[in-house]
Scaffold this active site. Structure first.
Site, PDB file in Angstrom:
ATOM      1  N   GLY A 228     -12.627 -66.881   1.764  1.00  0.00           N
ATOM      2  CA  GLY A 228     -12.205 -66.257   3.016  1.00  0.00           C
ATOM      3  C   GLY A 228     -10.782 -66.530   3.458  1.00  0.00           C
ATOM      4  O   GLY A 228     -10.373 -66.086   4.525  1.00  0.00           O
ATOM      5  N   GLU A 269     -14.995 -71.173  -2.722  1.00  0.00           N
ATOM      6  CA  GLU A 269     -15.237 -69.943  -3.500  1.00  0.00           C
ATOM      7  C   GLU A 269     -14.169 -68.902  -3.186  1.00  0.00           C
ATOM      8  O   GLU A 269     -14.474 -67.826  -2.667  1.00  0.00           O
ATOM      9  CB  GLU A 269     -16.599 -69.342  -3.124  1.00  0.00           C
ATOM     10  N   PRO A 270     -12.915 -69.181  -3.455  1.00  0.00           N
ATOM     11  CA  PRO A 270     -11.893 -68.196  -3.116  1.00  0.00           C
ATOM     12  C   PRO A 270     -11.903 -67.002  -4.074  1.00  0.00           C
ATOM     13  O   PRO A 270     -12.124 -67.162  -5.278  1.00  0.00           O
ATOM     14  CB  PRO A 270     -10.582 -68.981  -3.267  1.00  0.00           C
ATOM     15  N   GLY A 271     -11.704 -65.848  -3.530  1.00  0.00           N
ATOM     16  CA  GLY A 271     -11.503 -64.650  -4.338  1.00  0.00           C
ATOM     17  C   GLY A 271     -10.082 -64.179  -4.073  1.00  0.00           C
ATOM     18  O   GLY A 271      -9.168 -64.343  -4.872  1.00  0.00           O
ATOM     19  N   CYS A 338      -9.370 -35.361  -1.093  1.00  0.00           N
ATOM     20  CA  CYS A 338      -9.393 -34.228  -0.167  1.00  0.00           C
ATOM     21  C   CYS A 338     -10.063 -34.577   1.153  1.00  0.00           C
ATOM     22  O   CYS A 338     -11.136 -34.059   1.496  1.00  0.00           O
ATOM     23  CB  CYS A 338     -10.050 -33.036  -0.843  1.00  0.00           C
ATOM     24  N   GLU A 339      -9.501 -35.477   1.854  1.00  0.00           N
ATOM     25  CA  GLU A 339      -9.789 -35.808   3.239  1.00  0.00           C
ATOM     26  C   GLU A 339      -8.682 -36.758   3.667  1.00  0.00           C
ATOM     27  O   GLU A 339      -7.814 -37.084   2.841  1.00  0.00           O
ATOM     28  CB  GLU A 339     -11.179 -36.427   3.419  1.00  0.00           C
ATOM     29  N   TYR A 366     -10.411 -56.932  -4.250  1.00  0.00           N
ATOM     30  CA  TYR A 366     -11.179 -55.894  -3.553  1.00  0.00           C
ATOM     31  C   TYR A 366     -10.509 -54.525  -3.621  1.00  0.00           C
ATOM     32  O   TYR A 366     -10.584 -53.739  -2.681  1.00  0.00           O
ATOM     33  CB  TYR A 366     -11.431 -56.295  -2.081  1.00  0.00           C
TER      34      TYR A 366
END
Ligand code: LLP
Length: 412
Positions: A228, A269-271, A338-339, A366
């Site tokens: 986190g 637990e770092p990502g 297409c949005e 991510y």
């Protein structure tokens, strides 16, 4: 007007050459940068009790897992396929921790069968686990200690009253009853708080709560603080000084170990911290247009490849690699979905021309792992720069990939 982002990690290698070789859009990760992040993370924890478990949901890649293993980390997983990939990458089962959220008990059984460390986050599964395995399989418990965390986006809010995560601290007595009735072997207390934490206090103030809880269990071998930690992505928000955090937490942890009467391990637990700023998404400007109010730069990528600005309102630095000395101008940087598909509004960049190479920064965590084939567009290739060489670690999707699992039925 000033362009904020001046540098990115792979300045010293020829990114235009890499992009010509592998095509764009392209995710490029830098092994050296990942290694430096690991080393910085370890610096504060002088006593050597720190164990890093890379949260592989942030960048789920066999090659990156192998890299992490070679750098001495373990693995934090949330699904059976993540575990299987970790095992394929060479991690020993006991280097892998499995913290699934809201899963059927059968997934936990599969985790046990694969031999990994099981972290349980609800009473329902803890009871089933106790009934089936008793003391024969150790576990840890993920708790929600109800300490509010600080983050930039409410969608990733994990703690406090709205949180679906963890066993509530209010249910501790139930945990103890289950532990006693089945003679459970609870070896770890896990208190992952949330994502995008900007202040050390979240950990420093959360730690005593975790320690207090751990005191109530006899066989604890580790405290897991989860992940986190926010990165400096150029959004102007403050970030944690991880070395300082390590030093402070180290002292508190040693005091706790003395009080507990045993030397424990301290897990993180770092990502994002490890890989977030180690990756860049390179894309090409394919269209320039104006609607009379705004100048748009249209890229050959979209939120299907990097969803964070649209989903979390997250900031990603953007650089025009091809025209570093061009005049500075504000642009809306948009994708080809297409949005509404916006990477940045009114972003000041060196003048962008069609065919310019554009770098979207902080794209290591991510981004690919949350990518999709929405609009039937191929997911990009991924390249890892290691020992000065650019190596393909995932091929770009092909048309066959898009139709592989579709079943064409007879419509008559
Ligand atoms: N451990 C647990 C139990 C987690 O739930 C997470 C992330 C981590 C570790 C790693 O957190 P990190 O150090 O990477 O922040 N998709 C969102 C982030 C969701 C994170 C969910 N849990 C984003 O793009 O910002």
């Amino acid at each position: 007007m000033e362009q904020k982002e001046k540098n990115f990690f792979i300045q010293e290698i020829d990114v235009e050459h890499i992009c010509r070789e592998f095509g764009t859009p392209l995710f490029v990760y830098d092994a050296d940068h990942i290694f430096n992040q690991i080393q910085t993370f370890q610096k504060g924890f002088e006593k050597g009790d720190l164990k890093i478990k890379f949260a592989c949901k942030s960048l789920t890649s066999l090659s990156v897992m192998k890299l992490m293993k070679s750098y001495g980390t373990g693995l934090d997983t949330v699904s059976i396929p993540e575990i299987k990939m970790g095992l394929m990458a060479g991690f020993a089962p006991d280097q892998i921790v499995f913290t699934p959220n809201c899963v059927d008990f059968s997934e936990i059984e599969q985790g046990v069968d694969l031999g990994v460390r099981i972290n349980i986050e609800n009473i329902s599964n803890l009871e089933k686990f106790a009934l089936k395995y008793g003391r024969s399989v150790p576990c840890s418990i993920r708790l929600n200690p109800h300490v509010a965390a600080q983050q930039h986006a409410s969608k990733v809010e994990e703690w406090h009253k709205q949180s679906k995560f963890g066993i509530s601290a209010f249910e501790l007595e139930t945990v103890k009853q289950i532990e006693a009735s089945y003679n459970l072997d609870i070896q770890g207390i896990h208190i992952h708080s949330s994502s995008v934490i900007m202040s050390s206090e979240v950990f420093i103030n959360g730690a005593p709560v975790g320690f207090d809880i751990a005191m109530g269990f006899k066989n604890v071998e580790f405290i897991d603080f989860g992940g986190g930690i926010k990165l400096d992505v150029g959004d102007g928000n403050k970030v944690i000084d991880v070395v300082d955090l390590g030093k402070k937490l180290d002292v508190k942890f040693q005091e706790f170990c003395t009080a507990y009467g045993r030397k424990l391990e301290l897990w993180f637990e770092p990502g994002r911290y490890l890989v977030g700023n180690s990756g860049v998404l390179f894309a090409e400007c394919v269209v320039r247009k104006t609607n009379g109010y705004k100048e748009f730069i249209g890229l050959n990528t979209g939120f299907n490849h990097l969803i964070r600005p649209m989903f979390y309102n997250a900031y990603h630095g953007i650089i025009n690699v091809s025209n570093p000395d061009g005049d500075l101008k504000p642009y809306n940087v948009v994708g080809n979905i297409c949005e509404i598909d916006t990477f940045a509004k009114d972003r000041v960049l060196n003048e962008v021309r069609e065919k310019d190479l554009i770098a979207i920064l902080s794209a290591g965590a991510y981004c690919y792992s949350m990518a999709s084939t929405y609009n039937s567009r191929y997911r990009p290739a991924e390249v890892l720069v290691i020992n000065g060489k650019a190596k393909l670690i995932r091929k770009r999707d092909t048309f066959e990939d898009l139709i592989r699992n579709q079943v064409e039925i007879d419509i008559s």
